[in-house]
Design a protein around this motif. Structure first.
Motif, PDB file in Angstrom:
ATOM      1  N   LYS A  62       4.806  -8.149   9.829  1.00  0.00           N
ATOM      2  CA  LYS A  62       4.890  -6.799  10.386  1.00  0.00           C
ATOM      3  C   LYS A  62       4.845  -5.747   9.280  1.00  0.00           C
ATOM      4  CE  LYS A  62       7.595  -8.165  14.453  1.00  0.00           C
ATOM      5  NZ  LYS A  62       8.909  -8.036  15.134  1.00  0.00           N
ATOM      6  N   LEU A  63       5.529  -6.031   8.178  1.00  0.00           N
ATOM      7  CA  LEU A  63       5.532  -5.097   7.058  1.00  0.00           C
ATOM      8  C   LEU A  63       4.135  -4.975   6.460  1.00  0.00           C
ATOM      9  CD1 LEU A  63       7.258  -3.274   5.261  1.00  0.00           C
ATOM     10  CD2 LEU A  63       7.649  -5.247   3.768  1.00  0.00           C
ATOM     11  N   SER A  64       3.426  -6.093   6.390  1.00  0.00           N
ATOM     12  CA  SER A  64       2.063  -6.067   5.879  1.00  0.00           C
ATOM     13  C   SER A  64       1.164  -5.220   6.771  1.00  0.00           C
ATOM     14  CB  SER A  64       1.509  -7.493   5.780  1.00  0.00           C
ATOM     15  OG  SER A  64       0.174  -7.482   5.321  1.00  0.00           O
ATOM     16  N   ASP A  79      12.918   1.917   3.718  1.00  0.00           N
ATOM     17  CA  ASP A  79      12.936   0.488   3.408  1.00  0.00           C
ATOM     18  C   ASP A  79      11.562  -0.132   3.615  1.00  0.00           C
ATOM     19  OD1 ASP A  79      15.581   0.432   2.682  1.00  0.00           O
ATOM     20  OD2 ASP A  79      16.311  -0.120   4.671  1.00  0.00           O
ATOM     21  N   MET A  80      10.891   0.245   4.688  1.00  0.00           N
ATOM     22  CA  MET A  80       9.570  -0.306   4.977  1.00  0.00           C
ATOM     23  C   MET A  80       8.538   0.171   3.966  1.00  0.00           C
ATOM     24  SD  MET A  80       9.556   0.004   9.147  1.00  0.00           S
ATOM     25  CE  MET A  80       7.983  -0.851   9.334  1.00  0.00           C
ATOM     26  N   ILE A  81       8.616   1.447   3.596  1.00  0.00           N
ATOM     27  CA  ILE A  81       7.664   1.987   2.629  1.00  0.00           C
ATOM     28  C   ILE A  81       7.801   1.284   1.281  1.00  0.00           C
ATOM     29  CG2 ILE A  81       7.036   4.053   1.315  1.00  0.00           C
ATOM     30  CD1 ILE A  81       7.847   5.705   3.751  1.00  0.00           C
ATOM     31  N   CYS A  82       9.045   1.020   0.883  1.00  0.00           N
ATOM     32  CA  CYS A  82       9.304   0.408  -0.427  1.00  0.00           C
ATOM     33  C   CYS A  82       9.275  -1.115  -0.393  1.00  0.00           C
ATOM     34  CB  CYS A  82      10.661   0.866  -0.950  1.00  0.00           C
ATOM     35  SG  CYS A  82      10.790   2.639  -1.240  1.00  0.00           S
ATOM     36  N   GLY A  83       9.097  -1.704   0.793  1.00  0.00           N
ATOM     37  CA  GLY A  83       9.118  -3.152   0.891  1.00  0.00           C
ATOM     38  C   GLY A  83      10.503  -3.722   0.656  1.00  0.00           C
ATOM     39  N   ARG A  84      11.522  -2.959   1.007  1.00  0.00           N
ATOM     40  CA  ARG A  84      12.909  -3.362   0.781  1.00  0.00           C
ATOM     41  C   ARG A  84      13.437  -4.149   1.979  1.00  0.00           C
ATOM     42  NH1 ARG A  84      17.530  -0.833  -2.012  1.00  0.00           N
ATOM     43  NH2 ARG A  84      19.447  -1.276  -0.878  1.00  0.00           N
ATOM     44  N   MET A  85      14.095  -5.257   1.717  1.00  0.00           N
ATOM     45  CA  MET A  85      14.683  -6.046   2.792  1.00  0.00           C
ATOM     46  C   MET A  85      15.796  -5.239   3.450  1.00  0.00           C
ATOM     47  SD  MET A  85      16.455  -9.821   2.676  1.00  0.00           S
ATOM     48  CE  MET A  85      17.896  -9.221   1.786  1.00  0.00           C
TER      49      MET A  85
END
Length: 219
Positions: free
Chosen positions: A128-130, A185-191
């Motif tokens: 989803k993040l991808s 968090d999503m923009i930075c790829g942070r869990m």
């Protein structure tokens, strides 16, 4: 297209006029920036001042134009099944009061609802993040293209300054993205984990188990 959106912002004479911008100039030089003793607006920030030093060599012919993105998911129903996720943009030459007005923002795209877009198919958080980054990259691709060009020529004409035009080479840079903690968090790829956290949010010192103490003390 981002360039068409920026053209629309700059062409709006109700919006792009001296009283709505961060500058303190006159009809001789409407784009004059004066030093201030306090943090007043974007021009006092480190990112603006450092970028200004790197990009602007002649203030009489060049103008630094920060780009600001705002993105946040809006729910339309109780269970967050129906959401609208716009990505909007404005120019950092507008002052804070003007940036707080809806007329100073333009939409450059919408992110899909990744949780509901694929029916019964299940995707991992990484997948989803991808997809999120793939769609976001497509939406902001125009910003990268604009930053790759050295400058854009623009002639400013202000209603209050009759029979005068001010030609400037506009140099764009992405200043910052305004969004909430989930979006960041999503923009930075942070869990991210919002179901078993010790505190209400990362900026809060109050534990979840103690979050109602103030309410109890007021009873």
């Amino acid at each position: 297209d981002v360039d068409a959106v920026i053209y629309d912002l700059l062409s709006d004479h109700n919006l792009t006029q001296p009283k709505n911008m961060i500058f303190d100039g006159t009809d001789e030089d409407p784009f004059l920036l004066r030093d201030k003793d306090v943090y007043d607006d974007l021009d006092q920030s480190g990112i603006y001042q450092e970028t200004y030093k790197a990009k602007i060599s002649d203030p009489q012919s060049e103008l630094l134009v920060p780009l600001i993105i705002y993105m946040d998911e809006t729910n339309f129903d109780t269970y967050s099944k129906l959401v609208l996720h716009p990505v909007v943009i404005t120019l950092g030459i507008y002052n804070r009061k003007t940036r707080n007005l809806s007329m100073s923002w333009r939409t450059i795209g919408y992110l899909p609802n990744f949780d509901e877009s694929f029916g019964s198919l299940k995707f991992t958080a990484d997948e989803k993040l991808s997809d999120f980054h793939y769609c976001l990259r497509y939406i902001i691709d125009g910003i990268q293209q604009m930053q790759a060009v050295d400058y854009f020529n623009w002639s400013f004409e202000f209603p209050g300054y009759k029979n005068k035009s001010y030609n400037r080479k506009l140099k764009f840079f992405l200043s910052h993205v305004v969004s909430d903690a989930k979006e960041n968090d999503m923009i930075c790829g942070r869990m991210s984990n919002r179901s078993s956290t010790l505190r209400l949010c990362r900026d809060c010192d109050i534990k979840v188990e103690d979050s109602d103490m103030l309410q109890r003390s007021l009873r």
